[in-house]
Design a protein around this motif. Sequence first.
Motif, short mmCIF file in Angstrom:
data_model
loop_
_atom_site.label_atom_id
_atom_site.label_comp_id
_atom_site.label_asym_id
_atom_site.label_seq_id
_atom_site.Cartn_x
_atom_site.Cartn_y
_atom_site.Cartn_z
N VAL A 36 0.82 -0.95 0.07
CA VAL A 36 0.03 0.09 0.04
C VAL A 36 1.06 1.15 0.04
O VAL A 36 1.97 1.40 0.68
N HIS A 37 0.40 2.24 -0.66
CA HIS A 37 0.88 3.54 -0.79
C HIS A 37 0.20 4.63 -0.43
O HIS A 37 -1.03 4.33 -1.02
N ARG A 38 0.44 5.70 0.31
CA ARG A 38 -0.56 6.61 0.40
C ARG A 38 -0.40 7.98 -0.39
O ARG A 38 -1.40 8.48 -0.46
N VAL A 39 0.72 7.91 -0.97
CA VAL A 39 0.72 9.26 -2.04
C VAL A 39 1.43 8.52 -3.20
O VAL A 39 1.35 7.62 -3.44
N GLU A 40 1.71 9.48 -4.08
CA GLU A 40 2.32 9.17 -5.61
C GLU A 40 3.31 8.15 -5.16
O GLU A 40 4.28 8.41 -4.31
N PRO A 41 3.31 6.93 -5.82
CA PRO A 41 4.09 6.02 -5.52
C PRO A 41 5.49 6.22 -5.52
O PRO A 41 6.34 5.92 -4.81
N ARG A 42 6.00 7.29 -6.78
CA ARG A 42 7.39 7.44 -6.66
C ARG A 42 7.77 8.36 -5.25
O ARG A 42 9.02 8.33 -5.03
N LEU A 43 7.07 8.95 -4.80
CA LEU A 43 7.40 9.71 -3.56
C LEU A 43 7.08 8.93 -2.18
O LEU A 43 7.59 9.31 -1.25
N ASP A 44 6.78 7.58 -2.38
CA ASP A 44 6.29 6.95 -0.98
C ASP A 44 7.44 5.93 -0.75
O ASP A 44 7.57 5.05 -1.67
N THR A 45 8.12 6.00 0.50
CA THR A 45 9.07 5.23 0.67
C THR A 45 8.71 3.53 0.92
O THR A 45 9.22 2.51 0.82
N GLY A 46 7.15 3.55 1.17
CA GLY A 46 6.75 2.09 1.29
C GLY A 46 6.24 1.48 0.16
O GLY A 46 5.95 0.33 0.10
N HIS A 47 6.65 2.15 -1.08
CA HIS A 47 5.84 1.50 -2.57
C HIS A 47 7.15 0.80 -2.90
O HIS A 47 8.26 1.42 -3.12
N ALA A 48 6.91 -0.45 -3.26
CA ALA A 48 8.11 -1.27 -3.68
C ALA A 48 8.05 -1.12 -5.16
O ALA A 48 7.08 -1.16 -5.96
N LYS A 49 9.23 -0.87 -5.58
CA LYS A 49 9.67 -0.67 -6.99
C LYS A 49 11.06 -1.23 -7.52
O LYS A 49 11.79 -1.45 -6.80
N GLY A 50 11.01 -1.05 -8.74
CA GLY A 50 12.38 -1.13 -9.40
C GLY A 50 13.11 -2.62 -9.13
O GLY A 50 12.55 -3.50 -9.08
N ARG A 51 14.47 -2.70 -8.66
CA ARG A 51 15.04 -3.57 -8.71
C ARG A 51 14.72 -4.65 -7.39
O ARG A 51 14.62 -5.86 -7.40
N HIS A 52 14.20 -3.69 -6.33
CA HIS A 52 13.72 -4.30 -5.09
C HIS A 52 12.47 -5.21 -5.57
O HIS A 52 12.30 -6.67 -5.17
N LEU A 53 11.58 -4.77 -6.13
CA LEU A 53 10.21 -5.42 -6.79
C LEU A 53 10.65 -6.78 -7.71
O LEU A 53 10.32 -7.69 -7.44
#
Length: 128
Positions: A36-53
């Motif tokens: 779950v992300h609360r704000v724009e995904p690029r700005l939320d540290t809780g949003h899994a993205k990129g290499r991590h994902l």
Amino acid sequence: MTIAVAYRPDDFGRAALDWAAAEARTKGESLLIINVHRVEPRLDTGHAKGRHLQDLTEGLAKDNVPYELRQVEGENVASTVLFEAEQASASLVVIGVRPRSPVGKILMGSVAQQILLDSAVPVVAVKP
């Protein structure tokens, strides 16, 4: 059946995911990974993205754990996790927990506490 796991890209989310994946393998169940992300995904540290994902999904595929990843926006993380788990008819919700002071809990609330109190299914709280 499905095991739902509330996931953040940190040590606490990883501990919850590892425990849930092991349980899913043991019981022959699938995983629902809820990020779950609360704000724009690029700005939320809780949003899994990129290499991590990519590492996360490759690891689960290699371990032969069937899974679905839902990355959703929600102002209230706990309510969003519980809603997604209910939609998937999850039999269990797994969360990572971090130490918090009593004052920290009062001032900021606790996603883990809300999930523990409001879940209609059993909840497992995992520490790294």
